[in-house]
Scaffold this active site. Structure first.
Site, PDB file in Angstrom:
ATOM      1  N   GLY A  72       0.800  -1.073   0.043  1.00 34.40           N
ATOM      2  CA  GLY A  72       0.052  -0.082   0.101  1.00 34.40           C
ATOM      3  C   GLY A  72       0.845   1.317   0.004  1.00 34.40           C
ATOM      4  N   ASP A  92       2.271   2.546   2.435  1.00 38.76           N
ATOM      5  CA  ASP A  92       3.689   2.349   3.075  1.00 38.76           C
ATOM      6  C   ASP A  92       4.889   1.834   2.168  1.00 38.76           C
ATOM      7  OD1 ASP A  92       4.561   0.015   5.898  1.00 38.76           O
ATOM      8  OD2 ASP A  92       5.384   1.861   5.060  1.00 38.76           O
ATOM      9  N   TYR A 128      -6.116  -2.759   5.977  1.00 39.57           N
ATOM     10  CA  TYR A 128      -6.680  -2.776   7.493  1.00 39.57           C
ATOM     11  C   TYR A 128      -8.016  -2.712   7.700  1.00 39.57           C
ATOM     12  CZ  TYR A 128      -1.727  -2.734   9.688  1.00 39.57           C
ATOM     13  OH  TYR A 128      -0.564  -3.236  10.260  1.00 39.57           O
TER      14      TYR A 128
HETATM   15  N1  APR Z   1      -0.681   7.987  -2.140  1.00 36.84           N
HETATM   16  C1  APR Z   1      -1.925   8.171  -1.210  1.00 36.84           C
HETATM   17  N2  APR Z   1      -2.533   7.275  -0.952  1.00 36.84           N
HETATM   18  C2  APR Z   1      -2.527   5.908  -0.991  1.00 36.84           C
HETATM   19  C3  APR Z   1      -1.199   5.588  -1.892  1.00 36.84           C
HETATM   20  C4  APR Z   1      -0.484   6.727  -2.489  1.00 36.84           C
HETATM   21  N3  APR Z   1       0.458   6.798  -3.110  1.00 36.84           N
HETATM   22  N4  APR Z   1      -1.018   4.408  -2.162  1.00 36.84           N
HETATM   23  C5  APR Z   1      -2.220   3.754  -1.556  1.00 36.84           C
HETATM   24  N5  APR Z   1      -2.744   4.859  -0.872  1.00 36.84           N
HETATM   25  C6  APR Z   1      -4.134   4.548  -0.194  1.00 36.84           C
HETATM   26  C7  APR Z   1      -4.917   3.427  -0.320  1.00 36.84           C
HETATM   27  O1  APR Z   1      -5.715   3.451  -1.277  1.00 36.84           O
HETATM   28  C8  APR Z   1      -5.751   3.454   1.200  1.00 36.84           C
HETATM   29  O2  APR Z   1      -7.066   4.388   0.931  1.00 36.84           O
HETATM   30  O3  APR Z   1      -3.858   4.509   1.308  1.00 36.84           O
HETATM   31  C9  APR Z   1      -4.927   4.070   2.045  1.00 36.84           C
HETATM   32  C10 APR Z   1      -4.461   3.334   3.001  1.00 36.84           C
HETATM   33  O4  APR Z   1      -4.288   1.885   2.504  1.00 36.84           O
HETATM   34  P1  APR Z   1      -2.961   1.047   2.965  1.00 36.84           P
HETATM   35  O5  APR Z   1      -1.800   1.544   2.548  1.00 36.84           O
HETATM   36  O6  APR Z   1      -3.512  -0.632   2.773  1.00 36.84           O
HETATM   37  O7  APR Z   1      -2.993   0.980   4.668  1.00 36.84           O
HETATM   38  P2  APR Z   1      -3.653   0.586   5.860  1.00 36.84           P
HETATM   39  O8  APR Z   1      -5.196   0.092   5.375  1.00 36.84           O
HETATM   40  O9  APR Z   1      -3.535   1.390   6.775  1.00 36.84           O
HETATM   41  O10 APR Z   1      -2.790  -0.660   6.147  1.00 36.84           O
HETATM   42  C11 APR Z   1      -1.584  -0.763   6.642  1.00 36.84           C
HETATM   43  O11 APR Z   1      -0.763  -1.993   4.971  1.00 36.84           O
HETATM   44  O12 APR Z   1       1.052  -1.643   3.390  1.00 36.84           O
HETATM   45  C12 APR Z   1       0.630  -2.324   4.589  1.00 36.84           C
HETATM   46  O13 APR Z   1       2.706  -1.879   6.024  1.00 36.84           O
HETATM   47  C13 APR Z   1       1.446  -1.541   5.774  1.00 36.84           C
HETATM   48  O14 APR Z   1       0.928  -3.230   7.383  1.00 36.84           O
HETATM   49  C14 APR Z   1       0.570  -1.773   6.919  1.00 36.84           C
HETATM   50  C15 APR Z   1      -0.762  -1.897   6.214  1.00 36.84           C
END
Ligand code: APR
Length: 170
Positions: free
Chosen positions: A32, A34, A121
């Site tokens: 994601g 991260d 999540y």
């Molecule tokens: N810019 C902005 N938002 C983004 C980007 C980006 N480049 N890439 C993804 N997103 C958005 C996703 O579309 C979603 O709306 O960030 C939001 C959060 O999604 P996730 O990245 O899956 O984060 P989260 O749901 O908090 O889960 C965290 O995912 O990546 C792993 O290491 C991380 O274990 C942790 C978990």
């Protein structure tokens, strides 16, 4: 005081004082946003996170942004959605508050957030958006520094949810 706006885009290109990373409790990267932030920041970001030895859900840690246009990255592990009876709402609000506090302690005046916890999540988007908007606007009202906070939505559905949450406030 300050301002809060919702935009749609890619947080890794934000030219701001701090972007917030939706991390996990290991702080060692993931998928994601991260993964996107670590790829854009380069390997120094990972190296800067190792000494923290992780971070509890609801707290946050700050590192430089390295190859990112943002000066700082604030890493906050959001709650995993487990049905809503395990303190998820309070933990999500804590992520936003803790990250904002850490940002202003480091002199940040422009802060971009992704939509915490609503991806991997599994936090229901409308509930997360209401918590985020309420927490951010309450915090902006309470502090006496002028901060520009944005929610950077990666897709239009997310942007619509946060804009609706903003409308519901007024
Ligand atoms: N810019 C902005 N938002 C983004 C980007 C980006 N480049 N890439 C993804 N997103 C958005 C996703 O579309 C979603 O709306 O960030 C939001 C959060 O999604 P996730 O990245 O899956 O984060 P989260 O749901 O908090 O889960 C965290 O995912 O990546 C792993 O290491 C991380 O274990 C942790 C978990």
């Amino acid at each position: 005081m300050g301002t809060f706006d919702v935009i749609q885009g890619d947080i890794t290109i934000s030219r701001v004082d701090a972007i917030v990373n939706a991390a996990n409790t290991t702080l060692l990267g993931g998928g994601g946003v991260d993964g996107a932030i670590h790829r854009a920041a380069g390997p120094d970001l990972f190296a800067a996170c190792v000494p923290f030895n992780g971070c509890p859900t609801g707290e946050a840690r700050i590192t430089p942004g390295f190859e990112l246009p943002a000066k700082w990255v604030i890493h906050t592990p959001g709650p995993v959605w487990r049905g809503g009876q395990h303190g998820e709402a309070a933990l999500l609000a804590a992520c936003y508050r803790y990250s904002l506090q850490l940002a202003v302690e480091h002199g940040c005046r422009t802060i971009d957030f992704p939509s915490l916890s609503t991806g991997v999540y599994g936090y229901p988007l409308d509930q997360a958006a209401n918590i985020a908007v309420r927490t951010i606007t309450d915090w902006l009202t309470a502090v006496d520094v002028t901060v520009r906070v944005r929610l950077v939505a990666f897709d239009s559905q997310t942007a619509a949810a946060y804009r609706e949450a903003q409308q519901n406030l007024t």
